[in-house]
Design a protein around this motif. Structure first.
Motif, short mmCIF file in Angstrom:
data_model
loop_
_atom_site.label_atom_id
_atom_site.label_comp_id
_atom_site.label_asym_id
_atom_site.label_seq_id
_atom_site.Cartn_x
_atom_site.Cartn_y
_atom_site.Cartn_z
N ALA A 116 85.39 22.20 -38.91
CA ALA A 116 85.43 23.66 -39.03
C ALA A 116 84.39 24.33 -38.15
N GLY A 117 84.75 25.44 -37.57
CA GLY A 117 83.85 26.24 -36.75
C GLY A 117 84.53 27.56 -36.44
N ARG A 118 83.92 28.33 -35.52
CA ARG A 118 84.51 29.63 -35.19
C ARG A 118 85.91 29.48 -34.61
N HIS A 119 86.12 28.37 -33.87
CA HIS A 119 87.44 28.16 -33.28
C HIS A 119 88.50 28.03 -34.38
N THR A 120 88.08 27.56 -35.57
CA THR A 120 89.04 27.33 -36.65
C THR A 120 89.68 28.62 -37.11
N MET A 121 88.86 29.63 -37.42
CA MET A 121 89.44 30.88 -37.93
C MET A 121 90.25 31.60 -36.87
N HIS A 122 89.85 31.46 -35.60
CA HIS A 122 90.63 32.09 -34.53
C HIS A 122 91.99 31.40 -34.39
N ALA A 123 92.00 30.08 -34.53
CA ALA A 123 93.27 29.35 -34.48
C ALA A 123 94.14 29.70 -35.68
N GLN A 124 93.52 29.84 -36.84
CA GLN A 124 94.27 30.23 -38.04
C GLN A 124 94.89 31.61 -37.86
N ASP A 148 107.25 35.21 -42.87
CA ASP A 148 106.20 36.11 -43.35
C ASP A 148 105.24 35.42 -44.31
N ALA A 149 105.77 34.59 -45.19
CA ALA A 149 104.92 33.92 -46.17
C ALA A 149 103.95 32.95 -45.49
N GLU A 150 104.45 32.22 -44.50
CA GLU A 150 103.59 31.28 -43.77
C GLU A 150 102.56 32.05 -42.94
N ALA A 151 102.98 33.17 -42.37
CA ALA A 151 102.04 34.01 -41.62
C ALA A 151 100.91 34.47 -42.52
N THR A 152 101.28 34.93 -43.71
CA THR A 152 100.28 35.41 -44.66
C THR A 152 99.30 34.30 -45.04
N ARG A 153 99.81 33.09 -45.19
CA ARG A 153 98.95 31.96 -45.57
C ARG A 153 97.88 31.71 -44.50
N TRP A 154 98.27 31.76 -43.24
CA TRP A 154 97.31 31.53 -42.17
C TRP A 154 96.36 32.71 -41.99
N TYR A 155 96.89 33.92 -42.12
CA TYR A 155 96.01 35.10 -42.05
C TYR A 155 94.94 35.03 -43.14
N ARG A 156 95.34 34.62 -44.34
CA ARG A 156 94.38 34.56 -45.45
C ARG A 156 93.27 33.54 -45.17
N ARG A 157 93.64 32.42 -44.58
CA ARG A 157 92.63 31.40 -44.26
C ARG A 157 91.61 31.97 -43.28
N ALA A 168 91.05 35.23 -42.77
CA ALA A 168 90.39 36.36 -43.43
C ALA A 168 89.30 35.90 -44.38
N ASP A 169 89.53 34.80 -45.07
CA ASP A 169 88.53 34.28 -46.00
C ASP A 169 87.26 33.83 -45.28
N GLN A 170 87.38 33.58 -43.98
CA GLN A 170 86.21 33.19 -43.18
C GLN A 170 85.58 34.39 -42.48
#
Length: 242
Positions: free
Chosen positions: A13-21, A38-47, A49-51
């Motif tokens: 995990a690092g900054r590249h992780t949230m940008h990839a998510q 849309d549901a899969e998009a939301t899942r990745w956005y949340r990951r 966003a949580d960072q």
């Protein structure tokens, strides 16, 4: 591109992780390189966003507001916009201002709306500049100030906001905190009218009818009045019945 993003996610995990998510969220939302989901998009956005990824937080707020990929939830939408806005995300600040203005997902609060509009407007968000100008013009959430209203309308108008261009035209038309100038008023009306603003189209028609700021031209007046009337502008419809 999606394969590359997934390889990035396999690293520690690092900054590249949230940008990839976040990027994977965009891919699934738009269907770029993967089936649109849309549901899969939301899942990745949340990951992301949580960072603390501010754009992911802002988009996640919009998804919750519209019920796209998640159950519609105004309170959750406001929470995500607030997280992004607190980190200085300009668009989230503008959206949060709108939420406080309308009381959607938060307690209605004009002063708080004006505060967020001001923060976003100072970062150059046209919608926030337009909304802040309206608050100053009406004294809503701030002390009424026509000079500030004209200033923010001008900034929004310079970015192409049709409503601001129309209102700036009104300022020159009526001489509100500027020297009355029908020619300048018509210039702003035309910019807004060409974008389909019915009030600007109506004012174009009236000015051509009376020769204010332009050479009188009844045919041109009728053309603009018809355009406004076709959009349901009541005054334009009334003029055409005369």
């Amino acid at each position: 591109e999606v394969r590359r993003l997934r390889l990035l996610l396999a690293r520690p995990a690092g900054r590249h992780t949230m940008h990839a998510q976040y990027s994977l969220g965009v891919s699934y939302l738009t269907g770029a390189g993967v089936p649109q989901d849309d549901a899969e998009a939301t899942r990745w956005y949340r990951r992301a966003a949580d960072q603390g990824h501010t754009q992911a937080q802002c988009v996640l707020g919009v998804l919750h507001a519209t019920g796209r990929g998640v159950v519609q939830d105004d309170v959750e939408a406001a929470r995500w916009q607030r997280l992004a806005a607190d980190q200085g995300h300009a668009e989230a600040q503008s959206i949060l201002g709108q939420l406080y203005e309308t009381g959607c997902g938060v307690s209605q609060d004009d002063a708080e709306a004006a505060r967020w509009f001001h923060l976003a407007a100072n970062q150059g968000v046209g919608d926030a500049q337009f909304n802040l100008a309206g608050f100053y013009a009406s004294g809503r959430g701030v002390r009424q100030d026509d000079v500030q209203a004209a200033r923010w309308y001008r900034l929004a108008a310079d970015q192409g906001d049709a409503g601001a261009q129309h209102n700036l035209g009104v300022s020159y038309d009526k001489g509100i905190e500027v020297v009355k100038d029908d020619v300048v008023a018509m210039r702003w009306y035309l910019l807004a009218a060409d974008q389909g603003d019915s009030s600007a189209q109506f004012n174009m028609g009236v000015h051509y009818l009376h020769g204010a700021g332009v050479v009188r031209d009844v045919a041109e007046a009728e053309r603009w009045l018809h355009l406004a009337a076709e959009q349901g502008h009541a005054k334009a419809q009334s003029y055409l019945k005369r």
